[in-house]
Design a protein around this motif. Sequence first.
Motif, PDB file in Angstrom:
ATOM      1  N   GLY A  82       0.833  -1.100  -0.176  1.00 31.85           N
ATOM      2  CA  GLY A  82      -0.114   0.084   0.088  1.00 31.85           C
ATOM      3  C   GLY A  82       0.812   1.202  -0.033  1.00 31.85           C
ATOM      4  N   THR A  83       0.353   2.180  -0.804  1.00 32.25           N
ATOM      5  CA  THR A  83       1.236   3.386  -0.760  1.00 32.25           C
ATOM      6  C   THR A  83       0.661   4.504   0.042  1.00 32.25           C
ATOM      7  OG1 THR A  83      -0.055   4.137  -2.584  1.00 32.25           O
ATOM      8  CG2 THR A  83       2.079   2.947  -3.332  1.00 32.25           C
ATOM      9  N   VAL A  84       1.389   5.557   0.229  1.00 32.22           N
ATOM     10  CA  VAL A  84       0.738   6.621   1.029  1.00 32.22           C
ATOM     11  C   VAL A  84      -0.492   7.043   0.673  1.00 32.22           C
ATOM     12  CG1 VAL A  84       1.232   8.697   2.203  1.00 32.22           C
ATOM     13  CG2 VAL A  84       3.177   7.073   2.055  1.00 32.22           C
ATOM     14  N   HIS A 103       1.007  10.869   7.407  1.00 31.74           N
ATOM     15  CA  HIS A 103       2.167   9.901   7.019  1.00 31.74           C
ATOM     16  C   HIS A 103       3.659  10.739   7.650  1.00 31.74           C
ATOM     17  CE1 HIS A 103       5.911   8.829   4.930  1.00 31.74           C
ATOM     18  NE2 HIS A 103       5.445   7.749   5.228  1.00 31.74           N
ATOM     19  N   THR A 151      17.495   6.446  -3.512  1.00 30.20           N
ATOM     20  CA  THR A 151      16.461   5.872  -2.734  1.00 30.20           C
ATOM     21  C   THR A 151      15.090   6.513  -2.690  1.00 30.20           C
ATOM     22  OG1 THR A 151      17.928   4.438  -1.567  1.00 30.20           O
ATOM     23  CG2 THR A 151      15.506   4.601  -0.842  1.00 30.20           C
ATOM     24  N   ASN A 152      13.992   5.828  -3.071  1.00 33.25           N
ATOM     25  CA  ASN A 152      12.705   6.551  -3.297  1.00 33.25           C
ATOM     26  C   ASN A 152      12.191   7.239  -1.704  1.00 33.25           C
ATOM     27  OD1 ASN A 152      10.305   7.391  -3.953  1.00 33.25           O
ATOM     28  ND2 ASN A 152      10.046   5.797  -5.296  1.00 33.25           N
ATOM     29  N   PHE A 153      11.813   8.332  -1.822  1.00 38.90           N
ATOM     30  CA  PHE A 153      11.170   9.073  -0.603  1.00 38.90           C
ATOM     31  C   PHE A 153      10.123  10.024  -0.695  1.00 38.90           C
ATOM     32  CE2 PHE A 153      10.435  11.855   3.163  1.00 38.90           C
ATOM     33  CZ  PHE A 153      10.549  10.846   4.169  1.00 38.90           C
ATOM     34  N   PRO A 154       9.028  10.102  -0.157  1.00 36.04           N
ATOM     35  CA  PRO A 154       8.466   9.523   0.786  1.00 36.04           C
ATOM     36  C   PRO A 154       7.632   8.053   0.669  1.00 36.04           C
ATOM     37  CG  PRO A 154       6.739  11.280   0.443  1.00 36.04           C
ATOM     38  CD  PRO A 154       8.048  11.493  -0.517  1.00 36.04           C
ATOM     39  N   ALA A 155       7.537   8.044  -0.770  1.00 33.11           N
ATOM     40  CA  ALA A 155       7.157   6.583  -0.986  1.00 33.11           C
ATOM     41  C   ALA A 155       7.774   5.573  -1.037  1.00 33.11           C
ATOM     42  CB  ALA A 155       6.333   6.480  -2.433  1.00 33.11           C
ATOM     43  N   ALA A 156       7.524   4.387  -0.771  1.00 33.92           N
ATOM     44  CA  ALA A 156       8.433   3.076  -0.757  1.00 33.92           C
ATOM     45  C   ALA A 156       8.336   2.209  -1.864  1.00 33.92           C
ATOM     46  CB  ALA A 156       8.554   2.530   0.734  1.00 33.92           C
ATOM     47  N   VAL A 157       8.540   2.759  -2.930  1.00 31.23           N
ATOM     48  CA  VAL A 157       8.373   2.192  -4.160  1.00 31.23           C
ATOM     49  C   VAL A 157       9.671   2.043  -5.120  1.00 31.23           C
ATOM     50  CG1 VAL A 157       7.540   2.341  -6.604  1.00 31.23           C
ATOM     51  CG2 VAL A 157       6.010   2.937  -4.366  1.00 31.23           C
ATOM     52  N   GLY A 158      10.079   0.608  -5.282  1.00 32.55           N
ATOM     53  CA  GLY A 158      11.264   0.692  -6.044  1.00 32.55           C
ATOM     54  C   GLY A 158      11.342   0.981  -7.544  1.00 32.55           C
ATOM     55  N   THR A 211      22.683   1.201  -4.166  1.00 33.37           N
ATOM     56  CA  THR A 211      21.337   1.690  -4.463  1.00 33.37           C
ATOM     57  C   THR A 211      20.110   0.560  -4.550  1.00 33.37           C
ATOM     58  OG1 THR A 211      21.700   1.895  -6.807  1.00 33.37           O
ATOM     59  CG2 THR A 211      21.927   3.725  -5.539  1.00 33.37           C
ATOM     60  N   ARG A 229      17.395  -1.911  -5.214  1.00 32.11           N
ATOM     61  CA  ARG A 229      16.121  -1.571  -5.707  1.00 32.11           C
ATOM     62  C   ARG A 229      15.611  -0.131  -5.602  1.00 32.11           C
ATOM     63  NH1 ARG A 229      14.553  -7.282  -3.132  1.00 32.11           N
ATOM     64  NH2 ARG A 229      15.396  -8.684  -4.812  1.00 32.11           N
ATOM     65  N   GLU A 230      16.283   0.545  -4.932  1.00 30.18           N
ATOM     66  CA  GLU A 230      16.019   2.037  -4.590  1.00 30.18           C
ATOM     67  C   GLU A 230      14.656   2.149  -3.890  1.00 30.18           C
ATOM     68  OE1 GLU A 230      15.481   4.355  -8.164  1.00 30.18           O
ATOM     69  OE2 GLU A 230      17.289   3.494  -9.333  1.00 30.18           O
ATOM     70  N   LYS A 231      14.472   0.998  -2.876  1.00 32.96           N
ATOM     71  CA  LYS A 231      13.410   0.943  -2.391  1.00 32.96           C
ATOM     72  C   LYS A 231      13.585   1.150  -0.851  1.00 32.96           C
ATOM     73  CE  LYS A 231       9.353  -2.105  -1.753  1.00 32.96           C
ATOM     74  NZ  LYS A 231       8.461  -2.705  -2.357  1.00 32.96           N
ATOM     75  N   ARG A 232      12.895   1.868   0.153  1.00 28.24           N
ATOM     76  CA  ARG A 232      12.881   1.763   1.474  1.00 28.24           C
ATOM     77  C   ARG A 232      12.042   0.485   2.003  1.00 28.24           C
ATOM     78  NH1 ARG A 232      10.759   5.609   4.206  1.00 28.24           N
ATOM     79  NH2 ARG A 232       9.583   6.220   2.420  1.00 28.24           N
ATOM     80  N   ASP A 265      10.660   0.217   5.043  1.00 29.62           N
ATOM     81  CA  ASP A 265       9.535   0.413   5.775  1.00 29.62           C
ATOM     82  C   ASP A 265       8.900   1.990   5.602  1.00 29.62           C
ATOM     83  OD1 ASP A 265       9.056  -0.131   9.043  1.00 29.62           O
ATOM     84  OD2 ASP A 265       8.524   1.704   8.250  1.00 29.62           O
ATOM     85  N   LEU A 266       7.962   1.905   5.597  1.00 35.99           N
ATOM     86  CA  LEU A 266       7.067   3.398   4.941  1.00 35.99           C
ATOM     87  C   LEU A 266       7.260   4.312   6.169  1.00 35.99           C
ATOM     88  CD1 LEU A 266       5.654   4.376   2.835  1.00 35.99           C
ATOM     89  CD2 LEU A 266       3.632   3.293   3.688  1.00 35.99           C
ATOM     90  N   TYR A 267       7.470   4.045   7.167  1.00 38.53           N
ATOM     91  CA  TYR A 267       7.330   5.002   8.318  1.00 38.53           C
ATOM     92  C   TYR A 267       8.604   5.256   8.987  1.00 38.53           C
ATOM     93  CZ  TYR A 267       2.291   4.459   7.470  1.00 38.53           C
ATOM     94  OH  TYR A 267       1.076   4.645   7.053  1.00 38.53           O
TER      95      TYR A 267
END
Lengths: 565, 706
Positions: free
Chosen positions: A59-61, A288, A396-403, B96, B98-101, B103-105
Amino acid sequence: MYDAVTLEVLWNRVIAICEEQARSLFNASFSTIVGESEDFASALYDARGNLLAQAASSGTVGMMMGMTKGIKAFLRKIPAAALQPGDALIANDPWLLSGHKYDVTIASPVFRSGVLIGFTATTLHATDIGGIGFSAASRQVFDEGLTIPIMKIVKAGRPNEELLEIIRENVREPDQVIADFFAQLAANTLGSQKLLDFMSDYDLPTLEPLAAAIVDRTEQAMRAAIAALPDGVFTSTVDFDGYEAPLRIVATVRISGDEMTVDFAGTSPQVPRGINSVLNVTEAYTVHAIKCALAPDIPNTEGTFRPIRVLAPEGCLLNARRPAAVMARHVLVLFISAAVFGALAHAVPEKVIAESGHRMIHALSGMAPSGEPFIYWFLVSCGVGATAAHDGLSGTNFPAAVGTVPVEMIETVSPVFIERKELLLDSGGPGTFRGGCDQEVVFRIHSREAATLSAMYDRLLFPARGYAGGGAGRPGRFRIRGAAGERAPGGKERCSIAPGETAAVCGGGGGGYGPAERRDPERVRRDVEDGLVSPEAARAVYRVVLDPESLAINWQATTMLRAQG
Amino acid sequence: MGYAVGIDIGGTFTDLVMYGDTNRLLITGKVLTTPENPALGALEGLRRLMERAGIGGREIEVVVHGTTLVANAIVERKGATTGLLTTNGFRDIIETRREKRYDLYDLSAQFPEPLVPRSRRLGVPERIAADGAILQPLDSQAAGAAVDTLLARGVESVAICLLHAYRNPTHEQALRDLLAARAAHLTVSLSSEVDPELREYERFSTTVCNAYTQPVMARYLRELQEGLWAAGVRAPLHIMLSSGGITTPAVAARFPVRILESGPVGGVLAAAHVGRSAGSSSLLSFDMGGTTAKLSFIEGSTPTLLTEFEVDRAYRFKKGSGLVVRVPVVDIVEIGAGGGSIAQVGGMGLLKVGPESAGSRPGPACYGFGGVLPTVTDADLLLGYINPERFLGGRMPLNRAAAHQAIETRLGKPLGMEAIEAAWGIHRVVNENMVNAARIYMAEKGRDPKRYDLIAFGGAGPIHAAWLARKLGIARVTVPPRAGVASALGFLVTPLSFDFVRTYVTGIAGVDWSHLNQLYATMEAEARGMLGAAGIAERDITLRRYAEMRYVGQGREIFVPLPAGPYGPAAQPALTQAFDAAYAGIYTQTNPGQAIEAINWRLLASGPTPRRALISPLLPADAARKPGAARPVDYRKVYLGEGMGGEGVGFCECAVYDRATLPAGARISGPALVEEEDTVTLLGPETKAEIDAFSNIVITIHTHAR
């Protein structure tokens, strides 16, 4: 009332059901964006539409508020009395749900002995929804494809063929889109069955008392977290590139006791392009940011959001009025987040994150050498802001957590060819903790004629700012290079790329945290050794002197240089 | 007379098992692991076993060995100084990711440091396209300069990772030659050999982990082999793989990443063996120890495989927070629920259990090592399930008062509960956490747990197994004997095997059959060569083909068993059918008409599965057993609560049996406890158990609830 053990057990079970539902959807979905990015959400509700639980693993923000408020919107249009077993509801209205039409929500009412006891629901980013396609260039929401109003996609077990036919005729990949709807329906059915099993396991005639207990607990926890903050009014202003002219977001956070109001008065008016946000999305990114700073562990329920009021003047960028264009809201959400963190930084500087670079998205289209038309998109992540305790993440992606999609996969399934994907020297904002480094992606498109690059970029003009004395990251950059030389198109342009030309894209470094001259010299030395910070910057910005040959720290010269202030 | 030896080197203990194939003598042993040189502990343990059995080295026919050495070298950063040579412009792929965190929070979420710092990651000018064509030839001069730089920076091992090398390895091979010419002493890992598959981050990360651990592993295997020779053992040494097969030391030294997860895998193999001998082939293996519980499902007596996992996670149970290693690995899910899991009042005023663990030091409060936080073991003790005098065979008496004190002050008082009520709460919550994890795990695999039998082991497993089974709708639970050395036992019942993979992305409608046949021919020739070299006769070789396939557009492939080759146009419907069957097995339905594509083509080549019953020696001396009914050795008060089956809530007088005195065929009715050295089996009311011919405790659960 439930005791501390029983509530823990029941609550964990409903969260687990959401996860089972989510995994089932993930397995069966067709959309690549779901497979590679987990861009979908799964949730459970009581009969009144109160959110009990949401799957935490996906789930995305952007989907958060749509999932929280969505069922109540469904019930306003189609009341409980009009529902029967075997029904399923569908909608993608951006204002009622997740802010753009790609996110399609399907909700299934759950009946027990003929009585409505709750809902299971899933939201999924559809492969296509018609209109002009994935782009920021839409002028009104009508350009952005098909709106599915709240209606029944299944009536008493029978699919609504008329509706499916209309959808089929209006989207580019009808088989995938429709197959994903059925994957959602199957996941909801599985969730419903698990929910019924759960209720009989624990002899629960209705879900309302459990919902009330869960909502209460989360609300209390959120209130306690807010009450721990100093009261006050804190404002932050964030400027960004915008579409044709720079735009501004102003966030004013008012903390009073155990409640918080975030008011976006002063934010630029909505624009006639697809980068506007509906209030649901604004709320989602606001909450968020607050949760990240104050209470990352509290699950999302109705109660989590109660102590927080989010206000935005109607008709501004963050509360766009119909029929505003809203498809490319992802361009702006970074700045909602930055504005809220910026305001909170006045109250709890140790709990926030400095500004981050932009996640650069482009949609590419044209004619492949084979003569087949293609549409393809991928994203380029950049530098994340630093915090009071850590350097920012690089690329790295922010604030989403999508690769993103792997280079080898991009080159296998699309005509895109990546020449370079590498971190950039001196791109992370200097600080006691350095902002994450930016990365540059350079690519060509193997096409018959010139291909089209529809840019959804930002941060080309306004870099990510540092906090607490930290410096800004390097701004992003967008260049197209060819035999005729180099050009620098705007960040939201639809550009033509001839075969042989290259596009070079980067979204900017993250902001630093704390004064750079307080950074541990050993960390500076390592950054220089790693080619992330230049010896010149080490000396001029970090005030660390290194031996030019061995890169050893010259402690005496460093101490003197730092003492000069 | 031939003996097989299994040696499992864990973090704390080295477990050993010796089994006589003809006289059915089974001896087990445990020695402390010697972290500086793990071979020393293993050899010492073996010496003791040989002494006890009264045999010499020549009587040992095979030694199968598993070790956590590779994982430890990575987690503790004790591997070689490693360099990375990659395609110019792509040296940051392992950073880098998969460029993905993950944990969302969590704003401070970090990733583990890359094993190779940026200063030792160098690009070389070259480029291969997705179809394998050479777009830019390797610039040997620039490559030579890069090698010189790495040598000047002190590298001992080099990972060579070029884009699309899985399609065309020539540049990687040329780089290896170049390295060998300049520095023959270096170890070198090629991505096209370690993990020849599409998706660069996964391949590079795997290859770097391999290069980083190769010198350590080679040195260790050499020492172990020499030690075995010195002890007079001439038997072949086999090494346990993460995939559940075994391999030769030569292969293990080349590909240390393939043995990363060998320990936990041994347990799953033991479970599969137990199931096989008990005649059930669909199993859920449940291993609950001190810090974690591990679940793994077994289909057709064979553990299921995943194609990748993570090592050195920044957050232990968080997917995406570790270094990705893409090698075949038995599918095991790990949950933060063990005897040492800590119970506390969480942020929302609810009773939470785990994932934090008190470990073995200070351990649960009842250990008396200074732990003050209540744990699952403390609760199980207070509820009467664990006998404080018989813990670890009586070598470590437990302190009931300390457990009571910890639970009362940390949980009872803040929650307004009696200590016993709180202890019961811990038991319920940890059980339900495992039930939920099992449900999600099975949902992810598209499986219905009701179809499975549970095999329970580990120190805490048999106490919690019946609850798990009841809630999952599982009708039968088997608790094998000697659960404490299950891993090492599992090593002795798995075949020698090698696996191969090639990426060839193609729609099933448009396969280039001769290309595909060529791929399989190469893999099979290599496989026969390797198995032959390990002494396997041609007729004993089994070759199985698999592919990773998906519907065009899906982001995720599934594992599809394929018919034997060679293939031609006639194979197209067979491949489609194979895909449909595998797909329906997971997702119940297929999408007829949707185009199918394959990404990877795999070959699994194995030798014969050793036929070892591992039965009779598991029984204590037969003389000590009296046929007939089971007789309790004791009675004690045990807490029986809702959820265990039956009505009774509260402390009840309960029969206690000594497992060592239970003959085959003995029947026990719950409520009851069956005690043994390493663990205790808890039977709730209305639960029945029987000792089968293999000394297993087989529990039958009446499942009303789901």
